[in-house]
Every structure is written in structure tokens, then in C-alpha cells.
Design a protein around this motif. Structure first.
Motif, PDB file in Angstrom:
ATOM      1  N   ASP A 140       5.173  16.008 101.746  1.00 22.50           N
ATOM      2  CA  ASP A 140       6.300  16.538 100.992  1.00 22.50           C
ATOM      3  C   ASP A 140       6.962  17.657 101.793  1.00 22.50           C
ATOM      4  O   ASP A 140       6.321  18.656 102.129  1.00 22.50           O
ATOM      5  N   GLN A 141       8.239  17.486 102.119  1.00 25.00           N
ATOM      6  CA  GLN A 141       8.959  18.493 102.888  1.00 25.00           C
ATOM      7  C   GLN A 141       9.924  19.306 102.030  1.00 25.00           C
ATOM      8  O   GLN A 141      10.683  20.110 102.556  1.00 25.00           O
ATOM      9  N   SER A 142       9.901  19.118 100.722  1.00 23.99           N
ATOM     10  CA  SER A 142      10.859  19.802  99.848  1.00 23.99           C
ATOM     11  C   SER A 142      10.738  21.319  99.929  1.00 23.99           C
ATOM     12  O   SER A 142      11.715  22.037  99.726  1.00 23.99           O
ATOM     13  N   LEU A 143       9.544  21.814 100.242  1.00 21.93           N
ATOM     14  CA  LEU A 143       9.354  23.258 100.407  1.00 21.93           C
ATOM     15  C   LEU A 143      10.315  23.815 101.448  1.00 21.93           C
ATOM     16  O   LEU A 143      10.793  24.937 101.343  1.00 21.93           O
ATOM     17  N   TYR A 144      10.639  23.018 102.459  1.00 22.10           N
ATOM     18  CA  TYR A 144      11.469  23.476 103.566  1.00 22.10           C
ATOM     19  C   TYR A 144      12.960  23.247 103.340  1.00 22.10           C
ATOM     20  O   TYR A 144      13.775  23.625 104.173  1.00 22.10           O
ATOM     21  N   ARG A 146      14.487  23.917 100.172  1.00 19.98           N
ATOM     22  CA  ARG A 146      14.971  24.704  99.032  1.00 19.98           C
ATOM     23  C   ARG A 146      15.894  25.811  99.539  1.00 19.98           C
ATOM     24  O   ARG A 146      15.700  26.332 100.636  1.00 19.98           O
TER      25      ARG A 146
END
Length: 154
Positions: A140-144, A146
Motif C-alpha cells: 500500500d503506497q497511499s501513505l506517500y 496523502r
């Protein structure tokens, strides 16, 4: 990118950079002498006028000095268009060597990535053309992705 060559007054830019470095507004330009710089303009490039990378090369040469000019590699003799250049030939998803269109990857029989890496790091290990091994793992790359929010007090 498309202005006439007369707009590329490099002396004005080098004077500004020198003044800002002297004032401590930017890092010392003497640091450039420790850098390896790669510039590229294919002679069929039609997106960026050659005067722009010529000016960038002149700007870097100003601060590299005579003893460090080998740190600048400016490739201009390849028949590529405006692109990143690869060695592959006859790949249906990539452009012919002189193209100036998406995906901006031209097949010219030139290993541009390898040349850049070699210029920066020195001699490379030989290519390994063997069978790839290992596993592809997704995460999951969503942290990067946001939006950044400033922390209070910063």
C-alpha cells in the motif's frame, strides 16, 4: 524551452548565481566541481530548442572550471528526438529514434540509463541477461500520496 538563442544570456545567470552564493542565499557554487553532470539533446529533438541545454552546459562549465570539465557529459550527437533513449529495437510500445511524441522513449540502440549511471558512478558490472528470479510484492503506497499537512509550530 523554445526561446531564441539570443534569450539565453548565460552571463546574466552566472552573475546572479555567483551573487546569491556570495550572499549565502544558495550553497557555494564550488560544490558543483564535485558533481558529475549529464545533459542530453538529440539532434532531432523538436520540443526543447538546443539553445536551452547549450546554456545549461555553459552554466555548469562556468563553475566546474578547466580542471573539472570532464565532470560534464553533454551528449548531442545522437539522432534522437525529445526522449529518453533505450537500446531496444522494434518494441511496438516505443518510438523510432527520431520521434518527438509520447511516450517519449526512443529506440536508438543507445543505453542512456547505463551511460548516465556510468558517468555518475564509474565502471558498471556487466549486464546480466539471465532469467529473472524472485517474487513481485505489492504494498500500500497511499501513505506517500496523502496531502502534506504542516505540523503546528513549524
Amino acid at each position: 524551452m523554445k526561446g531564441p538563442a539570443s534569450d539565453q544570456n548565460i552571463k546574466h545567470f552566472t552573475n546572479q548565481a555567483d551573487a546569491k552564493a556570495s550572499a549565502g542565499e544558495i550553497d557555494p557554487l564550488s560544490n558543483l566541481a564535485r558533481q558529475n553532470i549529464y545533459l542530453f539533446h538529440g539532434y532531432n529533438g523538436a520540443v526543447v530548442y538546443k539553445a536551452a541545454p547549450d546554456a545549461a552546459a555553459e552554466f555548469y562549465r562556468h563553475d566546474l572550471g578547466d580542471g573539472k570539465r570532464g565532470n560534464l557529459f553533454y551528449q548531442t550527437v545522437l539522432g534522437a528526438g525529445h526522449s529518453f533513449v533505450v537500446t531496444k529495437q522494434n518494441d511496438a510500445g516505443l518510438n523510432d529514434c527520431s520521434a518527438n511524441k509520447e511516450p517519449y522513449i526512443d529506440q536508438c540502440g543507445y543505453d542512456q540509463a547505463g551511460i548516465i549511471l556510468q558517468h555518475i558512478y564509474g565502471r558498471l558490472n556487466p549486464l546480466n541477461c539471465g532469467q529473472l528470479a524472485g517474487t513481485l510484492k505489492s504494498f500500500d503506497q497511499s501513505l506517500y500520496t496523502r496531502p502534506h499537512t504542516a505540523e503546528p509550530g513549524r
